[in-house]
Scaffold this motif. Structure first.
Motif, PDB file in Angstrom:
ATOM      1  N   THR A 174      -6.104 -19.034 -62.546  1.00  0.00           N
ATOM      2  CA  THR A 174      -5.127 -18.472 -61.596  1.00  0.00           C
ATOM      3  C   THR A 174      -4.953 -19.401 -60.397  1.00  0.00           C
ATOM      4  OG1 THR A 174      -5.747 -16.246 -62.258  1.00  0.00           O
ATOM      5  CG2 THR A 174      -4.599 -16.454 -60.159  1.00  0.00           C
ATOM      6  N   ILE A 175      -6.094 -19.875 -59.879  1.00  0.00           N
ATOM      7  CA  ILE A 175      -6.039 -20.778 -58.718  1.00  0.00           C
ATOM      8  C   ILE A 175      -5.267 -22.051 -59.093  1.00  0.00           C
ATOM      9  CG2 ILE A 175      -7.455 -22.241 -57.197  1.00  0.00           C
ATOM     10  CD1 ILE A 175      -9.630 -19.979 -57.449  1.00  0.00           C
ATOM     11  N   ASP A 176      -5.569 -22.572 -60.307  1.00  0.00           N
ATOM     12  CA  ASP A 176      -4.868 -23.767 -60.793  1.00  0.00           C
ATOM     13  C   ASP A 176      -3.367 -23.537 -60.862  1.00  0.00           C
ATOM     14  OD1 ASP A 176      -6.102 -26.118 -61.227  1.00  0.00           O
ATOM     15  OD2 ASP A 176      -7.026 -25.518 -63.146  1.00  0.00           O
ATOM     16  N   ALA A 177      -2.992 -22.395 -61.493  1.00  0.00           N
ATOM     17  CA  ALA A 177      -1.567 -22.098 -61.682  1.00  0.00           C
ATOM     18  C   ALA A 177      -0.863 -21.986 -60.330  1.00  0.00           C
ATOM     19  CB  ALA A 177      -1.405 -20.808 -62.471  1.00  0.00           C
ATOM     20  N   MET A 178      -1.515 -21.324 -59.371  1.00  0.00           N
ATOM     21  CA  MET A 178      -0.863 -21.101 -58.070  1.00  0.00           C
ATOM     22  C   MET A 178      -0.845 -22.372 -57.229  1.00  0.00           C
ATOM     23  SD  MET A 178      -2.074 -17.390 -56.658  1.00  0.00           S
ATOM     24  CE  MET A 178      -1.722 -15.873 -57.526  1.00  0.00           C
ATOM     25  N   MET A 179      -2.016 -23.031 -57.135  1.00  0.00           N
ATOM     26  CA  MET A 179      -2.145 -24.106 -56.140  1.00  0.00           C
ATOM     27  C   MET A 179      -1.792 -25.482 -56.687  1.00  0.00           C
ATOM     28  SD  MET A 179      -5.496 -22.831 -54.072  1.00  0.00           S
ATOM     29  CE  MET A 179      -5.059 -23.509 -52.477  1.00  0.00           C
ATOM     30  N   SER A 180      -2.144 -25.745 -57.962  1.00  0.00           N
ATOM     31  CA  SER A 180      -1.901 -27.087 -58.486  1.00  0.00           C
ATOM     32  C   SER A 180      -0.598 -27.166 -59.272  1.00  0.00           C
ATOM     33  CB  SER A 180      -3.072 -27.530 -59.370  1.00  0.00           C
ATOM     34  OG  SER A 180      -4.284 -27.266 -58.698  1.00  0.00           O
ATOM     35  N   GLU A 181      -0.349 -26.125 -60.126  1.00  0.00           N
ATOM     36  CA  GLU A 181       0.861 -26.186 -60.962  1.00  0.00           C
ATOM     37  C   GLU A 181       2.082 -25.604 -60.252  1.00  0.00           C
ATOM     38  OE1 GLU A 181      -0.482 -24.021 -64.395  1.00  0.00           O
ATOM     39  OE2 GLU A 181      -2.198 -25.370 -64.601  1.00  0.00           O
ATOM     40  N   GLY A 182       1.870 -24.968 -59.113  1.00  0.00           N
ATOM     41  CA  GLY A 182       2.999 -24.453 -58.318  1.00  0.00           C
ATOM     42  C   GLY A 182       3.776 -23.350 -58.990  1.00  0.00           C
ATOM     43  N   ARG A 183       3.071 -22.432 -59.682  1.00  0.00           N
ATOM     44  CA  ARG A 183       3.784 -21.375 -60.411  1.00  0.00           C
ATOM     45  C   ARG A 183       4.683 -20.532 -59.497  1.00  0.00           C
ATOM     46  NH1 ARG A 183       0.759 -16.537 -63.170  1.00  0.00           N
ATOM     47  NH2 ARG A 183      -0.537 -18.125 -64.118  1.00  0.00           N
ATOM     48  N   PHE A 184       4.271 -20.337 -58.257  1.00  0.00           N
ATOM     49  CA  PHE A 184       5.105 -19.552 -57.340  1.00  0.00           C
ATOM     50  C   PHE A 184       5.740 -20.431 -56.268  1.00  0.00           C
ATOM     51  CE2 PHE A 184       1.746 -16.474 -58.704  1.00  0.00           C
ATOM     52  CZ  PHE A 184       2.563 -15.729 -59.537  1.00  0.00           C
ATOM     53  N   GLY A 185       5.868 -21.716 -56.571  1.00  0.00           N
ATOM     54  CA  GLY A 185       6.453 -22.641 -55.590  1.00  0.00           C
ATOM     55  C   GLY A 185       5.605 -22.667 -54.331  1.00  0.00           C
ATOM     56  N   ASP A 186       6.265 -22.770 -53.195  1.00  0.00           N
ATOM     57  CA  ASP A 186       5.538 -22.862 -51.929  1.00  0.00           C
ATOM     58  C   ASP A 186       4.729 -21.599 -51.633  1.00  0.00           C
ATOM     59  OD1 ASP A 186       6.242 -25.376 -51.397  1.00  0.00           O
ATOM     60  OD2 ASP A 186       7.913 -24.882 -50.041  1.00  0.00           O
ATOM     61  N   ALA A 187       5.182 -20.456 -52.188  1.00  0.00           N
ATOM     62  CA  ALA A 187       4.499 -19.180 -51.910  1.00  0.00           C
ATOM     63  C   ALA A 187       3.029 -19.230 -52.307  1.00  0.00           C
ATOM     64  CB  ALA A 187       5.207 -18.037 -52.644  1.00  0.00           C
ATOM     65  N   GLY A 188       2.677 -20.063 -53.309  1.00  0.00           N
ATOM     66  CA  GLY A 188       1.302 -20.081 -53.809  1.00  0.00           C
ATOM     67  C   GLY A 188       0.495 -21.303 -53.372  1.00  0.00           C
ATOM     68  N   ARG A 189       1.035 -22.111 -52.478  1.00  0.00           N
ATOM     69  CA  ARG A 189       0.292 -23.305 -52.026  1.00  0.00           C
ATOM     70  C   ARG A 189      -0.939 -22.911 -51.232  1.00  0.00           C
ATOM     71  NH1 ARG A 189       1.830 -26.730 -55.613  1.00  0.00           N
ATOM     72  NH2 ARG A 189       4.084 -26.886 -55.707  1.00  0.00           N
ATOM     73  N   ARG A 190      -0.843 -21.802 -50.533  1.00  0.00           N
ATOM     74  CA  ARG A 190      -2.014 -21.250 -49.859  1.00  0.00           C
ATOM     75  C   ARG A 190      -2.298 -19.896 -50.497  1.00  0.00           C
ATOM     76  NH1 ARG A 190      -2.162 -21.214 -43.655  1.00  0.00           N
ATOM     77  NH2 ARG A 190      -0.270 -19.976 -43.798  1.00  0.00           N
ATOM     78  N   ILE A 191      -3.565 -19.551 -50.613  1.00  0.00           N
ATOM     79  CA  ILE A 191      -3.905 -18.291 -51.278  1.00  0.00           C
ATOM     80  C   ILE A 191      -4.940 -17.500 -50.470  1.00  0.00           C
ATOM     81  CG2 ILE A 191      -3.433 -19.178 -53.614  1.00  0.00           C
ATOM     82  CD1 ILE A 191      -6.524 -19.290 -53.997  1.00  0.00           C
ATOM     83  N   VAL A 192      -5.031 -16.222 -50.822  1.00  0.00           N
ATOM     84  CA  VAL A 192      -6.067 -15.349 -50.271  1.00  0.00           C
ATOM     85  C   VAL A 192      -6.918 -14.911 -51.457  1.00  0.00           C
ATOM     86  CG1 VAL A 192      -6.520 -13.129 -49.147  1.00  0.00           C
ATOM     87  CG2 VAL A 192      -4.533 -14.483 -48.455  1.00  0.00           C
ATOM     88  N   ILE A 193      -8.245 -14.997 -51.292  1.00  0.00           N
ATOM     89  CA  ILE A 193      -9.135 -14.422 -52.321  1.00  0.00           C
ATOM     90  C   ILE A 193      -9.867 -13.274 -51.658  1.00  0.00           C
ATOM     91  CG2 ILE A 193     -11.058 -14.823 -53.902  1.00  0.00           C
ATOM     92  CD1 ILE A 193     -10.270 -17.709 -54.086  1.00  0.00           C
ATOM     93  N   GLU A 194      -9.759 -12.097 -52.271  1.00  0.00           N
ATOM     94  CA  GLU A 194     -10.376 -10.953 -51.602  1.00  0.00           C
ATOM     95  C   GLU A 194     -11.143 -10.042 -52.534  1.00  0.00           C
ATOM     96  OE1 GLU A 194      -6.996  -9.143 -49.604  1.00  0.00           O
ATOM     97  OE2 GLU A 194      -6.921  -7.564 -51.110  1.00  0.00           O
ATOM     98  N   GLU A 195     -11.947  -9.249 -51.910  1.00  0.00           N
ATOM     99  CA  GLU A 195     -12.786  -8.258 -52.570  1.00  0.00           C
ATOM    100  C   GLU A 195     -11.905  -7.242 -53.301  1.00  0.00           C
ATOM    101  OE1 GLU A 195     -15.233  -4.650 -50.311  1.00  0.00           O
ATOM    102  OE2 GLU A 195     -13.898  -5.978 -49.214  1.00  0.00           O
ATOM    103  N   PHE A 196     -12.330  -6.811 -54.474  1.00  0.00           N
ATOM    104  CA  PHE A 196     -11.621  -5.801 -55.247  1.00  0.00           C
ATOM    105  C   PHE A 196     -12.004  -4.422 -54.713  1.00  0.00           C
ATOM    106  CE2 PHE A 196     -11.490  -2.854 -58.893  1.00  0.00           C
ATOM    107  CZ  PHE A 196     -10.172  -3.010 -59.270  1.00  0.00           C
ATOM    108  N   LEU A 197     -11.012  -3.657 -54.306  1.00  0.00           N
ATOM    109  CA  LEU A 197     -11.284  -2.335 -53.755  1.00  0.00           C
ATOM    110  C   LEU A 197     -11.096  -1.268 -54.828  1.00  0.00           C
ATOM    111  CD1 LEU A 197      -9.366  -2.522 -50.343  1.00  0.00           C
ATOM    112  CD2 LEU A 197     -11.810  -2.910 -50.754  1.00  0.00           C
ATOM    113  N   ARG A 198     -11.968  -0.273 -54.807  1.00  0.00           N
ATOM    114  CA  ARG A 198     -11.831   0.837 -55.746  1.00  0.00           C
ATOM    115  C   ARG A 198     -11.353   2.079 -55.005  1.00  0.00           C
ATOM    116  NH1 ARG A 198     -14.433  -1.222 -60.308  1.00  0.00           N
ATOM    117  NH2 ARG A 198     -15.663  -3.007 -59.626  1.00  0.00           N
ATOM    118  N   GLY A 199     -10.648   2.952 -55.716  1.00  0.00           N
ATOM    119  CA  GLY A 199     -10.144   4.171 -55.085  1.00  0.00           C
ATOM    120  C   GLY A 199      -8.774   4.492 -55.636  1.00  0.00           C
ATOM    121  N   SER A 200      -8.017   5.308 -54.903  1.00  0.00           N
ATOM    122  CA  SER A 200      -6.659   5.631 -55.346  1.00  0.00           C
ATOM    123  C   SER A 200      -5.671   5.147 -54.287  1.00  0.00           C
ATOM    124  CB  SER A 200      -6.522   7.137 -55.574  1.00  0.00           C
ATOM    125  OG  SER A 200      -6.829   7.838 -54.389  1.00  0.00           O
ATOM    126  N   GLU A 201      -4.499   4.705 -54.761  1.00  0.00           N
ATOM    127  CA  GLU A 201      -3.521   4.104 -53.845  1.00  0.00           C
ATOM    128  C   GLU A 201      -2.571   5.154 -53.268  1.00  0.00           C
ATOM    129  OE1 GLU A 201      -1.662   0.422 -55.136  1.00  0.00           O
ATOM    130  OE2 GLU A 201      -3.318   0.129 -56.538  1.00  0.00           O
TER     131      GLU A 201
END
Ligand code: AMP
Length: 423
Positions: free
Chosen positions: A165-192
């Motif tokens: 995923t990191i490769d696709a976003m940051m190196s291959e540019g799957r989302f263009g400029d939108a994915g050049r920087r990313i956030v990695i975060e904790e998975f939250l459990r519960g209901s939305e």
């Protein structure tokens, strides 16, 4: 008044439908709209992304108020362009819209104000992101910083998926400029839970709560979509949570924005995860939700137009909003194959039969009027909403309406609002 709604989805049809009920409104326009808006408004053939043409149109046609539906034009600064021409417009400025268009900006603001959210780190270097992932407990959530048509959030169950995923976003540019920087975060459990607030810069008014269903198949299986259905009120929301939400989320957020020199005027829609220890923010959106709008507005008894005006004027504090106590459920009818490849141009039948049912509203999304009748023209085709004394009653009615509508390869979920029973 002459009102222009920008966008072409079910949300925009619902906004135009609701605004048209205000006695002040003489003329309703929609750009570009769909076959549903064409029946209640005049469609204008300008895309939501063509900002200069929209400004020109509003100026030349003396539009009194423009309401912006989708996030992209807001992120691109449509409100700033309209204001520069002294045109009245509902929505946040480009800098205020960053609360949605930059997940990093939103995270930093939340961190500074200690707003409850998932623990997160931001990266602009893929090597650093890989090394960080090696130390994490999975699953983790990887988010492209910018707007990615709702597809920029990946839940990685293991290190291999995180790396690709990191490769696709940051190196291959799957989302263009939108994915050049990313956030990695904790998975939250519960209901939305989806909240909608009319924010006037200093104060806010909450609309009724809602929950949506993002996965394409029953049982929350398959890929994420723009939304396959929703219901209101949310069964996981309470007065206690609302109090917490005010103190721990909304007040600190407004303080944080003020500190940044940002006045947010428009609709703020925080997506929340509710667990045993309270509500945490998953994301902030800076416009009405789709399909949440299609269950919230049919429950609103008050006129929408004065509320939008008060928001723009910084006077939302003076407003009370009246609600229909009944519940609402909306089911999205999609083209077979959506959210991947799908065909369009399929004839739609049964719309009149479905609309004959009491308390049923059909909001169009990907539809087009042709000489041969109404045909499909997008992935999400219709959002069918019904009201009922309970969620179960609204659910029964909406599926009765849906059963009357037909088009080739029509796909919809059979379990919308079923979670309402289980909490
Ligand atoms: P977002 O665009 O950030 O709301 O993410 C889209 C969807 O991904 C959300 O509605 C959640 O279903 C899911 N999601 C996002 N962040 C998290 C998280 N930290 N933990 C669990 N699920 C998440």
């Amino acid at each position: 008044m002459k009102i222009l709604v920008i966008g072409s989805g079910g949300r925009e049809h619902a906004l135009a439908w609701k605004l048209k009920q205000s006695p002040e409104v003489d003329q309703m326009l929609c750009a570009p709209g769909n076959a549903g808006t064409a029946a209640i408004a005049e469609n204008v053939a300008i895309k939501a992304s063509d900002l200069p043409a929209l400004v020109r149109f509003a100026k030349e046609n003396h539009v009194d108020l423009t309401v912006v539906g989708p996030d992209d034009p807001l992120a691109a600064g449509i409100v700033d362009l309209f204001r520069a021409q002294k045109l009245r417009v509902f929505g946040p400025t480009k800098s205020a819209a960053r609360i949605e268009s930059s997940k990093i900006f939103a995270k930093e603001l939340m961190r500074a104000q200690e707003i409850p959210t998932a623990e997160a780190n931001t990266f602009s270097d893929s090597g650093e992101a890989f090394r960080y992932c090696e130390r994490l407990k999975f699953p983790v959530v990887i988010k492209a910083d910018g707007l990615a048509l709702g597809k920029g959030v990946i839940i990685a169950p293991d290190a291999a998926t995180a790396r690709s995923t990191i490769d696709a976003m940051m190196s291959e540019g799957r989302f263009g400029d939108a994915g050049r920087r990313i956030v990695i975060e904790e998975f939250l459990r519960g209901s939305e839970c989806s909240l909608h607030a009319l924010v006037d810069g200093k104060n806010y008014r909450l609309l009724e709560s809602a929950r949506d269903h993002k996965r394409v198949y029953d049982g929350d299986l398959g890929p994420n979509t723009g939304g396959m259905g929703a219901f209101s009120p949310a069964n996981n929301w309470s007065a206690e949570l609302e109090d917490q939400f005010d103190k721990k989320i909304m007040r600190p957020l407004l303080r944080g924005l003020h500190k940044e020199g940002i006045t947010f005027r428009g609709l703020l829609y925080p997506g929340l995860m509710i667990s045993a220890d309270g509500a945490r923010v998953l994301e902030f959106n800076c416009r009405f939700g789709d399909p949440e709008t299609q269950v919230i507005l049919p429950r609103m008894k008050s006129n929408l137009l004065p509320l939008l005006e008060a928001t723009i004027n910084g006077k939302i504090d003076n407003c009370a909003i009246e609600w229909d106590e009944r519940a609402a459920v909306t089911v999205v009818l999609a083209s077979g194959g959506y959210p991947d490849k799908y065909e369009t141009g399929k004839a739609i039948s049964g719309l009149d039969e479905a609309e004959k049912l009491d308390d049923v509203h059909i909001f169009h999304a990907g539809t087009q009027r042709t000489n041969g009748g109404i045909v499909t023209s997008g992935g999400r085709v219709l959002a069918v909403t019904a009201l009922g004394s309970t969620i179960e009653a609204a659910r029964a009615r909406v599926y009765e309406a849906v059963s009357r509508i037909h088009f080739e390869n029509c796909h919809y979920r059979r379990d919308i609002a079923l979670t309402a029973r289980h909490g």
